[in-house]
Design an enzyme around this catalytic site. Structure first.
Site, PDB file in Angstrom:
ATOM      1  N   TRP A 320       0.848  -1.207   0.000  1.00  0.00           N
ATOM      2  CA  TRP A 320       0.000   0.000   0.000  1.00  0.00           C
ATOM      3  C   TRP A 320       0.881   1.254   0.000  1.00  0.00           C
ATOM      4  O   TRP A 320       0.522   2.271  -0.585  1.00  0.00           O
ATOM      5  CB  TRP A 320      -0.903  -0.017   1.241  1.00  0.00           C
ATOM      6  N   HIS A 321       2.042   1.167   0.648  1.00  0.00           N
ATOM      7  CA  HIS A 321       2.914   2.342   0.733  1.00  0.00           C
ATOM      8  C   HIS A 321       3.593   2.667  -0.586  1.00  0.00           C
ATOM      9  O   HIS A 321       4.071   3.779  -0.790  1.00  0.00           O
ATOM     10  CB  HIS A 321       3.981   2.154   1.831  1.00  0.00           C
ATOM     11  N   GLY A 322       3.690   1.710  -1.473  1.00  0.00           N
ATOM     12  CA  GLY A 322       4.322   1.995  -2.765  1.00  0.00           C
ATOM     13  C   GLY A 322       4.511   0.721  -3.559  1.00  0.00           C
ATOM     14  O   GLY A 322       4.589  -0.379  -2.997  1.00  0.00           O
TER      15      GLY A 322
END
Lengths: 398, 393
Positions: A320-322
């Site tokens: 989700w962060h990247g």
């Protein structure tokens, strides 16, 4: 960073006084909606607004219908959109690259040409909020009928870019309380919070980022003391950047009279990984718990299943962060940590119980172990695996 | 407890904000830079420090009060005029001041990487009406004539523009209205427009200079947060320039390559005619002419001297004949175009500069600086008295 642009200052300088001066709650609601639309339009552009409008309309209609099948279909649509816009170049590149790196490069190029240069602004946040809403509608917990309420839930600008991730069950009552009357106390608290957020972000975190970017390429050549200082700087940089951003978001919302959920509660004081995730990016960790971990079965089906669920959840949290392997590795690193932390007493039997009792007796040791683990994780978060390993190893060698 | 109740906090925030704006406005009107010599790296954007147009105008006013009867000479231009590599005492603009004597006051606003009307050109425009005898002296190289709003120091142009410090110029207004904006340029302009009302940049620059800086920079490292006034001229702590062949030999590959990429040599600007001689293309001549027309509003070109600063002959000797021909052509065509637009021009090509006058390809050693100062002083003295032409604001 959107909140540090001149455009945003000018926007806020016009919007807030107008909002405070309007004598009617409904007018304030309308003004807030217009302001949020202008903000989203300005920073996302047409290419960023259109997909979100399409997803929002689909979500609203599916929610209005209350039909489970429509909600599931729209959840799939939202998640697929996130996947296509944010993750398709990464997944296609990684999967095809296993067999044919040249073809993978071609595929990645083709996808980049087919998609906008960057994913729609904040599509991850939109997706999480839409999925939460549709899931709760499906469970019969809520349904938004007013399109204005739904639109404000969708594009409420303070939390649009970096959260906190809202829940409509909390947000809508807070919104209606906030627009009903302007309270000086809210404005004062909000202003103070915004000031704290800017100080964390601009004065400290941005300077730490410059220091880190300058020294990190030569991390292993620094003296041992400098390496440890940089290690701490990396950990504090992300905390102050992210929590500063959340402070600004929460403060801005409060200046409208709207209370957003807290996102950080002194996470580096945690003395276990479980506690860390109760203090770090709280709105994300609770979302993941409620909408992925628990539906997967959570801890209800034995230790092995609980551990597997934890790994899945944290790999997704990392992703989700990247869209990059280092984020996934970071997530798995935390999944592993939590698996050990949450189960060693049980799995190691008497030895585990003794270790647990020992750590319980010396809380500073638990704190140090937790902090060390979390901080090492930030190396994985920010750097490719081989570089992160070198940096971590150099902390323990002369 | 009363102090922390909402009303005092809100009133305090508003009062504090207004006080900051007033302080910023006050600091924009006074000279904060005592003993100003030049915009060395700790006083310009390379170290995230952005003196405003009003503050630089105040420097010029302080160094050359209108009542003093001296002729103000404002220097603009790039790192060559900035005296890159020259220590405080060796600075070429000090030598220029000595050459010109007490009748003139030289103020050096040149900066590394600046175009010919950046910084100094902007301040010259701001002061042109107040100082009708003021002269502007700048440097560039053939083919590089960016307007003040199109270069690395465009922040200063927009600062002066929105503060209403620049003389009005219909041609420029028309050009600016037609220029394509990018998100970055829009943000820059909005920031400077806001600063013209609120003076936050002026306040920050003043606080950073006198009390505490808030930005870490790799140039200063642990000294980053010190007030800038406590930091000596960056070049004073650098090793002296060694103008020796052995040094040039070490620089040769990289610097020769850089020289070949300069506008003056660019193959895109030249072509060979029917008899094989190099000529500048019509297209690039028109481009140069159009850019030159955008530099300064009339009648300011007539009060301006553009110096084509020299290239190190040691490096020039390593170029091919064709490349050297293009350099010569660039210098002569550039001079003709600028003179046609009303500028005074000093071309230092073939004016006796020797390798010992240089620290690298283009930057001058202290000896080269003195030679340049002598040539520039001669040119300034030979410039006709500027007519007092009214400028509107």
């Amino acid at each position: 960073m959107i909140f540090t642009t001149y455009w945003f200052f000018a926007f806020a300088a016009i919007l807030f006084p107008l909002y405070w001066l309007l004598p009617w709650g409904r007018a304030r609601l309308g003004l807030l909606l217009v302001g949020c639309a202008i903000f989203h339009g300005h920073f996302a552009g047409a290419a960023g607004v259109i997909p979100i409008v399409v997803l929002a309309v689909a979500t609203y209609l599916a929610g209005r219908s209350g039909r489970s099948s429509w909600c599931i279909a729209t959840i799939i649509l939202c998640v697929a959109s996130l996947g296509i816009y944010k993750y398709s170049p990464f997944f296609v590149g990684s999967a095809v690259g296993l067999f044919d790196p040249q073809l993978a490069a071609k595929c990645a190029l083709w996808i980049r040409q087919a998609l906008p240069a960057s994913p729609p602004l904040a599509i991850s946040f939109f997706t999480f909020e839409f999925v939460h809403y549709l899931y709760d509608v499906r469970k019969g917990r809520m349904r938004i009928t007013s399109p204005v309420d739904f639109a404000l839930f969708t594009i409420f600008f303070p939390s649009l870019v970096a959260g906190p991730i809202k829940r409509c069950g909390d947000f809508l009552p807070a919104l209606h309380r906030g627009v009903a009357a302007v309270a000086t106390a809210d404005v004062a608290i909000g202003l103070s919070r915004v000031a704290i957020g800017f100080a964390k972000k601009v004065l400290i975190s941005d300077n730490l980022a410059t220091v880190i970017n300058y020294y990190a390429p030569h991390f292993t050549q620094q003296s041992l003391g400098t390496r440890w200082l940089l290690f701490a700087a990396i950990a504090f940089r992300i905390l102050l950047d992210f929590s500063g951003y959340s402070d600004i978001a929460i403060g801005l919302a409060r200046m409208f009279g709207i209370t957003l959920p807290e996102n950080f509660r002194w996470p580096y004081l945690a003395s276990s990984l479980q506690e860390f995730w109760q203090r770090w990016h709280i709105s994300l960790s609770t979302w993941i718990r409620d909408y992925i971990y628990i539906p997967l079965g959570g801890s209800r089906h034995g230790v092995a299943r609980k551990i597997v669920n934890g790994f899945i959840v944290f790999a997704l949290c990392g992703l989700w962060h990247g869209a990059a392997w280092n984020f996934i590795v970071w997530g798995i690193f935390h999944g592993a940590g939590l698996a050990v932390c949450g189960n060693y007493r049980l799995l190691l039997g008497r030895t585990g119980a003794q270790i647990g009792a020992f750590l319980d007796r010396f809380p500073p040791l638990s704190w140090a172990l937790t902090t060390g683990y979390v901080w090492l994780g930030w190396l994985l978060f920010f750097y490719p695996l081989p570089q992160a390993y070198k940096m971590a190893a150099s902390l323990f060698s002369r | 407890m009363k102090l922390f109740s909402p009303i005092p906090i809100c009133v305090g925030v508003i009062a504090g904000f207004v006080a900051c704006c007033l302080l910023g406005r006050a600091s924009s009107q006074k000279n904060i830079y005592k003993n100003f010599q030049r915009l060395h790296p700790f006083l310009e954007q390379e170290t995230s420090y952005y003196p405003t147009a009003s503050q630089l105008v105040a420097v010029a006013r302080a160094q050359c009060p209108p009542s003093a009867g001296r002729k103000l000479v404002i220097l603009g231009g790039n790192s060559v005029f900035n005296g890159s590599g020259q220590k405080h005492g060796e600075l070429w603009s000090r030598a220029l001041q000595e050459e010109l004597g007490d009748r003139y006051q030289v103020v050096n606003f040149s900066a590394p990487g600046a175009g010919l009307v950046d910084n100094g050109g902007v301040i010259f425009e701001c002061l042109a009406r107040e100082y009708p005898q003021a002269l502007f002296v700048t440097n560039t190289e053939p083919g590089y004539y960016p307007a003040g709003n199109r270069s690395a120091y465009s922040y200063l142009f927009w600062d002066a523009y929105y503060k209403g410090l620049l003389p009005s110029d219909a041609r420029r207004e028309k050009r600016l209205a037609n220029e394509k904006e990018t998100p970055g340029s829009r943000e820059l302009k909005l920031g400077r427009r806001m600063n013209s009302a609120l003076y936050f940049n002026d306040l920050w620059t003043d606080v950073s200079y006198r009390y505490v800086s808030t930005v870490w920079t790799s140039w200063l490292k642990e000294r980053s947060f010190r007030p800038r006034r406590r930091l000596p001229d960056w070049y004073d702590k650098r090793p002296p320039v060694v103008a020796e062949e052995s040094e040039f030999q070490q620089m040769l590959p990289g610097h020769l390559d850089a020289l070949r990429h300069r506008h003056a040599l660019s193959t895109e600007r030249y072509q060979q005619n029917g008899v094989g001689a190099w000529v500048q293309t019509e297209e690039s001549l028109h481009q140069d002419e159009a850019q030159i027309a955008d530099l300064l509003p009339e009648p300011l070109p007539h009060r301006s001297l553009v110096v084509f600063t020299p290239y190190n002959p040691w490096f020039l000797a390593h170029l091919t004949d064709a490349e050297r021909t293009r350099v010569e052509l660039g210098f002569s065509n550039g001079g003709l175009l600028l003179e046609k637009a009303g500028y005074h021009v000093l071309s230092t090509f073939d004016r006796g500069f020797v390798p010992e006058d240089f620290g690298d390809t283009v930057h001058l050693s202290p000896a080269g600086g003195r030679r340049l100062a002598h040539l520039v002083a001669e040119s300034i003295r030979s410039m006709p008295e500027p007519n007092q032409v009214a400028l509107t604001r």
